[in-house]
Design an enzyme around this catalytic site. Structure first.
Site, PDB file in Angstrom:
ATOM      1  CE1 TYR A 145      15.196   0.601   0.297  1.00  0.00           C
ATOM      2  CE2 TYR A 145      14.700   1.349  -1.920  1.00  0.00           C
ATOM      3  CZ  TYR A 145      15.482   1.405  -0.790  1.00  0.00           C
ATOM      4  OH  TYR A 145      16.540   2.279  -0.750  1.00  0.00           O
TER       5      TYR A 145
ATOM      6  CE  LYS B 100      20.353  -2.984  15.467  1.00  0.00           C
ATOM      7  NZ  LYS B 100      21.548  -2.378  16.051  1.00  0.00           N
TER       8      LYS B 100
ATOM      9  CG  ASP C   7      24.666  -1.199  15.109  1.00  0.00           C
ATOM     10  OD1 ASP C   7      24.939  -2.338  14.654  1.00  0.00           O
ATOM     11  OD2 ASP C   7      24.262  -1.032  16.282  1.00  0.00           O
TER      12      ASP C   7
ATOM     13  CG  ASP D 211      19.608   2.977  -0.469  1.00  0.00           C
ATOM     14  OD1 ASP D 211      20.165   3.269  -1.540  1.00  0.00           O
ATOM     15  OD2 ASP D 211      18.895   3.771   0.182  1.00  0.00           O
TER      16      ASP D 211
ATOM     17  CG  ASP E 207      24.461   6.549  -1.102  1.00  0.00           C
ATOM     18  OD1 ASP E 207      24.353   5.791  -2.082  1.00  0.00           O
ATOM     19  OD2 ASP E 207      23.921   7.678  -1.049  1.00  0.00           O
TER      20      ASP E 207
HETATM   21  C1  IPM Z   1      19.678   3.511  -5.294  1.00  0.00           C
HETATM   22  C2  IPM Z   1      18.751   4.667  -5.112  1.00  0.00           C
HETATM   23  C3  IPM Z   1      17.314   4.154  -5.125  1.00  0.00           C
HETATM   24  C4  IPM Z   1      17.157   3.189  -3.963  1.00  0.00           C
HETATM   25  C5  IPM Z   1      16.250   5.253  -5.084  1.00  0.00           C
HETATM   26  C6  IPM Z   1      16.427   6.262  -6.191  1.00  0.00           C
HETATM   27  C7  IPM Z   1      14.855   4.698  -5.085  1.00  0.00           C
HETATM   28  O1  IPM Z   1      19.042   5.360  -3.940  1.00  0.00           O
HETATM   29  O2  IPM Z   1      19.625   2.856  -6.363  1.00  0.00           O
HETATM   30  O3  IPM Z   1      20.485   3.239  -4.398  1.00  0.00           O
HETATM   31  O4  IPM Z   1      16.894   3.614  -2.838  1.00  0.00           O
HETATM   32  O5  IPM Z   1      17.296   1.992  -4.193  1.00  0.00           O
HETATM   33 MN    MN Z   2      20.795   4.610  -2.862  1.00  0.00          MN
END
Ligand code: IPM
Ligand code: MN
Length: 372
Positions: free
Chosen positions: A142, A189, A221, A245, A249
């Site tokens: 990032y 990884k 993975d 990240d 999700d």
């Molecule tokens: C998160 C979001 C952010 C990230 C984005 C909005 C930059 O997806 O907080 O997980 O990738 O960290």
């Molecule tokens: Mn995110």
């Protein structure tokens, strides 16, 4: 306790969900005799429209002068679909994380018993899942050097980590494991990436200080697959920025809605609390956005200041709202029209009357309850 809280509602559904957590925090302040002062500032696409910058100097200054930050959401489709946009809303969030040194992002993932059927995963797989993801937040790909060749046909993003960056979050993850099930899984990884091999080496060294905590390793993975096959095997997951990240999700599917997942981003000096979901622009101002992730982020804020009883009361309110189906449409198959603000009202009322369970819950859906 006196707390000054910076409120950065941001874009899309950010403002409406943040409004609910402020409501809930105000109820807590009243019940427990605290003084919480809220001050709002723009961030994201809204700030770009106003000032040309995603994180205006004034907003950053406010964050630096307060005890904690409550963040809504960031992002707007008009930037997503424009790869050559010079300023992007997300830059504001990344800059905020970096400037405030918020190196550890903590994301709890839980399967609520009342919501097991909402997940596309089988109930026997997810029942009892309780994971705490420790995502490194200010390093890695990032923030590494970004390059685009002059002819714009070659691009690169550098993934760089130093020992120091790995050590500090590793200590937090192991300390957290001690209060949970004493297990840390490092997701990396290391079969391919040099930076992952550094993570393995440093984390193994740090783990020697925590002999009561079991450490194991998973390639990312495989971890992505295990998260779906057998999420109960995880206690604390420790990982770098990008893997965290993605994995978080994915993990949100276990809870049945991404609208439930809260997070805390902490550093040496500052702390910010935000839902993990995005700005969900299609839902803006429709009253359908789930405020629970934001409300649970407010509970994490209280935990951070060791107001455990207060935080617990919020969590109880959330659990009861889920149990009674006082939820937004992403979770609700029973009642129509329970809006973002009604969920907030319900939890606020619960905090004001936690012992009063005699309310007329059965009429909630037709708006005749004393609660909503
Ligand atoms: C998160 C979001 C952010 C990230 C984005 C909005 C930059 O997806 O907080 O997980 O990738 O960290
Ligand atoms: Mn995110």
């Amino acid at each position: 306790m006196k707390l000054n809280i910076a409120v950065l509602p941001g874009d899309g559904i950010g403002p409406e969900v943040t409004k609910q957590s402020i409501k809930v925090l105000k109820a807590i302040a009243q019940e427990f005799d605290h003084t919480f002062r809220f001050k709002e500032a723009p961030v994201g696409a809204i700030a770009i429209d106003k000032t040309g910058e995603s994180l205006p100097e004034k907003t950053l200054d406010l964050c630096k002068s307060t005890d904690a930050i409550l963040f809504g959401a960031i992002g707007d489709p008009k930037y997503d679909n424009n790869p050559s946009a010079k300023v992007r809303p997300e830059q504001g969030l990344l800059k905020l994380r970096k400037e405030l040194g918020l190196f550890a992002n903590i994301r709890p993932v839980k399967a609520y018993n009342n919501l097991l059927s909402k997940s596309p995963l089988k109930r026997e797989i997810i029942k009892g899942t309780d994971i705490s993801i420790y995502r490194e937040l200010t390093g890695g790909i990032y923030f590494g050097k970004k390059e685009l060749s002059e002819d714009k046909n070659t691009a690169s993003d550098l993934c760089e980590y130093s020992r120091f960056e790995i050590e500090r979050i590793t200590h937090l993850a192991f300390k957290a494991a001690r209060t949970r099930k004493n297990k840390v899984t490092l997701v990396d990884k290391a079969n391919v990436l040099e930076s992952s091999r550094l993570w393995r080496r440093v984390v193994t060294e740090v783990s020697k200080n925590y002999t009561d905590v079991k450490l194991d390793f998973l390639f990312v993975d495989n971890a992505a697959m295990q998260m779906i096959l057998n999420p109960k095997q995880f206690d604390v997951i420790l990982t770098e920025n990008m893997f965290g990240d993605i994995i978080s999700d994915e993990a949100s599917v276990i809870g049945g809605s991404i609208g439930l997942l809260a997070s805390a981003s902490v550093g040496e000096k500052y702390a910010m609390f935000e839902p993990i979901h995005g700005s969900y622009p299609q839902a803006t101002n429709l009253g359908i956005a789930n405020p629970i992730a934001s409300i649970l982020s407010a509970a994490m804020l209280l935990d951070h200041f060791e107001l455990f009883e207060e935080a617990e009361l919020i969590r109880e309110g959330v659990e009861i709202s889920l149990k009674l189906n006082i939820t937004t449409p992403d979770l609700n198959t029973k009642y129509d029209h329970i809006s973002t603000s009604k969920v907030g009202d319900f939890i606020e009322d619960f905090i004001n009357n936690p012992k009063d369970t005699t309310m007329n819950f059965s009429n909630i859906h037709i708006g005749q309850s004393t609660i909503i």
